[in-house]
Design a protein around this motif. Sequence first.
Motif, PDB file in Angstrom:
ATOM      1  N   SER A 122       0.849  -1.175   0.000  1.00  0.00           N
ATOM      2  CA  SER A 122       0.000   0.000   0.000  1.00  0.00           C
ATOM      3  C   SER A 122       0.892   1.235   0.000  1.00  0.00           C
ATOM      4  O   SER A 122       1.858   1.317   0.741  1.00  0.00           O
ATOM      5  CB  SER A 122      -0.886   0.005   1.248  1.00  0.00           C
ATOM      6  OG  SER A 122      -1.585   1.218   1.347  1.00  0.00           O
ATOM      7  N   VAL A 123       0.563   2.200  -0.819  1.00  0.00           N
ATOM      8  CA  VAL A 123       1.365   3.414  -0.880  1.00  0.00           C
ATOM      9  C   VAL A 123       0.861   4.468   0.095  1.00  0.00           C
ATOM     10  O   VAL A 123       1.441   5.526   0.227  1.00  0.00           O
ATOM     11  CB  VAL A 123       1.405   4.005  -2.308  1.00  0.00           C
ATOM     12  CG1 VAL A 123       2.139   3.059  -3.235  1.00  0.00           C
ATOM     13  CG2 VAL A 123       0.020   4.288  -2.813  1.00  0.00           C
ATOM     14  N   GLU A 124      -0.231   4.153   0.780  1.00  0.00           N
ATOM     15  CA  GLU A 124      -0.771   5.099   1.749  1.00  0.00           C
ATOM     16  C   GLU A 124       0.043   5.008   3.039  1.00  0.00           C
ATOM     17  O   GLU A 124       0.081   3.989   3.705  1.00  0.00           O
ATOM     18  CB  GLU A 124      -2.230   4.769   2.036  1.00  0.00           C
ATOM     19  CG  GLU A 124      -2.886   5.725   2.993  1.00  0.00           C
ATOM     20  CD  GLU A 124      -4.335   5.357   3.251  1.00  0.00           C
ATOM     21  OE1 GLU A 124      -4.813   5.685   4.328  1.00  0.00           O
ATOM     22  OE2 GLU A 124      -4.952   4.733   2.386  1.00  0.00           O
ATOM     23  N   LEU A 125       0.718   6.096   3.376  1.00  0.00           N
ATOM     24  CA  LEU A 125       1.559   6.110   4.564  1.00  0.00           C
ATOM     25  C   LEU A 125       0.977   7.052   5.601  1.00  0.00           C
ATOM     26  O   LEU A 125       0.396   8.075   5.278  1.00  0.00           O
ATOM     27  CB  LEU A 125       2.970   6.579   4.208  1.00  0.00           C
ATOM     28  CG  LEU A 125       3.709   5.735   3.178  1.00  0.00           C
ATOM     29  CD1 LEU A 125       5.021   6.400   2.832  1.00  0.00           C
ATOM     30  CD2 LEU A 125       3.943   4.351   3.717  1.00  0.00           C
ATOM     31  N   ARG A 126       1.147   6.695   6.850  1.00  0.00           N
ATOM     32  CA  ARG A 126       0.738   7.596   7.939  1.00  0.00           C
ATOM     33  C   ARG A 126       1.855   8.598   8.171  1.00  0.00           C
ATOM     34  O   ARG A 126       3.035   8.280   8.103  1.00  0.00           O
ATOM     35  CB  ARG A 126       0.489   6.822   9.218  1.00  0.00           C
ATOM     36  CG  ARG A 126      -0.764   6.018   9.189  1.00  0.00           C
ATOM     37  CD  ARG A 126      -1.455   6.234  10.506  1.00  0.00           C
ATOM     38  NE  ARG A 126      -2.672   5.472  10.537  1.00  0.00           N
ATOM     39  CZ  ARG A 126      -3.847   6.025  10.684  1.00  0.00           C
ATOM     40  NH1 ARG A 126      -3.952   7.311  10.841  1.00  0.00           N
ATOM     41  NH2 ARG A 126      -4.923   5.295  10.697  1.00  0.00           N
ATOM     42  N   ARG A 127       1.472   9.780   8.491  1.00  0.00           N
ATOM     43  CA  ARG A 127       2.443  10.810   8.815  1.00  0.00           C
ATOM     44  C   ARG A 127       2.420  11.000  10.334  1.00  0.00           C
ATOM     45  O   ARG A 127       1.405  10.818  10.986  1.00  0.00           O
ATOM     46  CB  ARG A 127       2.084  12.127   8.135  1.00  0.00           C
ATOM     47  CG  ARG A 127       1.846  11.961   6.647  1.00  0.00           C
ATOM     48  CD  ARG A 127       2.910  12.720   5.888  1.00  0.00           C
ATOM     49  NE  ARG A 127       2.623  12.759   4.469  1.00  0.00           N
ATOM     50  CZ  ARG A 127       3.052  11.885   3.584  1.00  0.00           C
ATOM     51  NH1 ARG A 127       3.745  10.868   3.972  1.00  0.00           N
ATOM     52  NH2 ARG A 127       2.778  12.003   2.315  1.00  0.00           N
ATOM     53  N   GLU A 128       3.542  11.343  10.895  1.00  0.00           N
ATOM     54  CA  GLU A 128       3.615  11.536  12.345  1.00  0.00           C
ATOM     55  C   GLU A 128       2.709  12.666  12.812  1.00  0.00           C
ATOM     56  O   GLU A 128       2.232  12.669  13.930  1.00  0.00           O
ATOM     57  CB  GLU A 128       5.060  11.816  12.757  1.00  0.00           C
ATOM     58  CG  GLU A 128       5.956  10.593  12.649  1.00  0.00           C
ATOM     59  CD  GLU A 128       7.361  10.872  13.109  1.00  0.00           C
ATOM     60  OE1 GLU A 128       7.560  11.804  13.911  1.00  0.00           O
ATOM     61  OE2 GLU A 128       8.275  10.161  12.670  1.00  0.00           O
ATOM     62  N   SER A 129       2.471  13.643  11.947  1.00  0.00           N
ATOM     63  CA  SER A 129       1.667  14.787  12.350  1.00  0.00           C
ATOM     64  C   SER A 129       0.164  14.495  12.293  1.00  0.00           C
ATOM     65  O   SER A 129      -0.632  15.281  12.770  1.00  0.00           O
ATOM     66  CB  SER A 129       1.990  15.992  11.464  1.00  0.00           C
ATOM     67  OG  SER A 129       1.703  15.677  10.118  1.00  0.00           O
ATOM     68  N   GLU A 130      -0.223  13.351  11.701  1.00  0.00           N
ATOM     69  CA  GLU A 130      -1.649  13.023  11.621  1.00  0.00           C
ATOM     70  C   GLU A 130      -2.154  12.540  12.970  1.00  0.00           C
ATOM     71  O   GLU A 130      -1.460  11.817  13.693  1.00  0.00           O
ATOM     72  CB  GLU A 130      -1.890  11.926  10.589  1.00  0.00           C
ATOM     73  CG  GLU A 130      -1.681  12.378   9.170  1.00  0.00           C
ATOM     74  CD  GLU A 130      -1.946  11.248   8.178  1.00  0.00           C
ATOM     75  OE1 GLU A 130      -2.384  10.155   8.598  1.00  0.00           O
ATOM     76  OE2 GLU A 130      -1.698  11.457   6.992  1.00  0.00           O
ATOM     77  N   GLU A 131      -3.374  12.923  13.271  1.00  0.00           N
ATOM     78  CA  GLU A 131      -4.016  12.441  14.495  1.00  0.00           C
ATOM     79  C   GLU A 131      -4.513  11.022  14.229  1.00  0.00           C
ATOM     80  O   GLU A 131      -5.197  10.761  13.245  1.00  0.00           O
ATOM     81  CB  GLU A 131      -5.184  13.357  14.852  1.00  0.00           C
ATOM     82  CG  GLU A 131      -5.778  13.092  16.212  1.00  0.00           C
ATOM     83  CD  GLU A 131      -4.820  13.424  17.357  1.00  0.00           C
ATOM     84  OE1 GLU A 131      -4.892  12.724  18.373  1.00  0.00           O
ATOM     85  OE2 GLU A 131      -4.014  14.353  17.222  1.00  0.00           O
ATOM     86  N   ARG A 132      -4.179  10.118  15.111  1.00  0.00           N
ATOM     87  CA  ARG A 132      -4.599   8.726  14.928  1.00  0.00           C
ATOM     88  C   ARG A 132      -5.912   8.465  15.636  1.00  0.00           C
ATOM     89  O   ARG A 132      -6.185   9.035  16.679  1.00  0.00           O
ATOM     90  CB  ARG A 132      -3.523   7.778  15.461  1.00  0.00           C
ATOM     91  CG  ARG A 132      -2.255   7.910  14.665  1.00  0.00           C
ATOM     92  CD  ARG A 132      -1.233   6.930  15.134  1.00  0.00           C
ATOM     93  NE  ARG A 132      -0.009   7.130  14.375  1.00  0.00           N
ATOM     94  CZ  ARG A 132       0.744   6.142  13.950  1.00  0.00           C
ATOM     95  NH1 ARG A 132       0.413   4.919  14.224  1.00  0.00           N
ATOM     96  NH2 ARG A 132       1.818   6.403  13.257  1.00  0.00           N
ATOM     97  N   GLU A 133      -6.691   7.569  15.046  1.00  0.00           N
ATOM     98  CA  GLU A 133      -7.963   7.197  15.648  1.00  0.00           C
ATOM     99  C   GLU A 133      -7.717   6.395  16.919  1.00  0.00           C
ATOM    100  O   GLU A 133      -6.700   5.733  17.066  1.00  0.00           O
ATOM    101  CB  GLU A 133      -8.778   6.358  14.663  1.00  0.00           C
ATOM    102  CG  GLU A 133      -9.154   7.101  13.402  1.00  0.00           C
ATOM    103  CD  GLU A 133      -9.877   6.188  12.419  1.00  0.00           C
ATOM    104  OE1 GLU A 133     -10.329   5.098  12.828  1.00  0.00           O
ATOM    105  OE2 GLU A 133      -9.973   6.577  11.255  1.00  0.00           O
ATOM    106  N   ASP A 134      -8.693   6.440  17.825  1.00  0.00           N
ATOM    107  CA  ASP A 134      -8.595   5.676  19.059  1.00  0.00           C
ATOM    108  C   ASP A 134      -8.701   4.190  18.736  1.00  0.00           C
ATOM    109  O   ASP A 134      -9.587   3.766  17.988  1.00  0.00           O
ATOM    110  CB  ASP A 134      -9.705   6.089  20.033  1.00  0.00           C
ATOM    111  CG  ASP A 134      -9.546   5.433  21.386  1.00  0.00           C
ATOM    112  OD1 ASP A 134      -8.393   5.175  21.777  1.00  0.00           O
ATOM    113  OD2 ASP A 134     -10.569   5.192  22.047  1.00  0.00           O
ATOM    114  N   ASP A 135      -7.797   3.397  19.286  1.00  0.00           N
ATOM    115  CA  ASP A 135      -7.792   1.956  19.046  1.00  0.00           C
ATOM    116  C   ASP A 135      -8.382   1.249  20.257  1.00  0.00           C
ATOM    117  O   ASP A 135      -7.776   1.244  21.330  1.00  0.00           O
ATOM    118  CB  ASP A 135      -6.363   1.482  18.800  1.00  0.00           C
ATOM    119  CG  ASP A 135      -6.281   0.009  18.439  1.00  0.00           C
ATOM    120  OD1 ASP A 135      -7.331  -0.640  18.293  1.00  0.00           O
ATOM    121  OD2 ASP A 135      -5.148  -0.486  18.295  1.00  0.00           O
TER     122      ASP A 135
END
Length: 78
Positions: A57-70
């Motif tokens: 997958s070419v979709e990467l998470r960025r450190e500055s993105e807010e992550r959803e609650d797991d």
Amino acid sequence: MKRALVTLPLLLGACAQTADLEPAAGETLPPAPYGAEEPLDAEELLELDPQAAPERSVELRRESEEREDDPFDLPPEI
């Protein structure tokens, strides 16, 4: 001199085989899969199916993105 002794086997091991693959002497290729009219050749047998080698997958998470609650990210039980 010692370096040459180490390098020589590495160079010889890097030689690529250019001949077509053939079964070993006295052996045959596996039978044709169900529904196929003729057996697969050596190159077709070496191809990986999509489950064995999925595309990245070419979709990467960025450190500055807010992550959803797991909901499964629980602290360890003591």
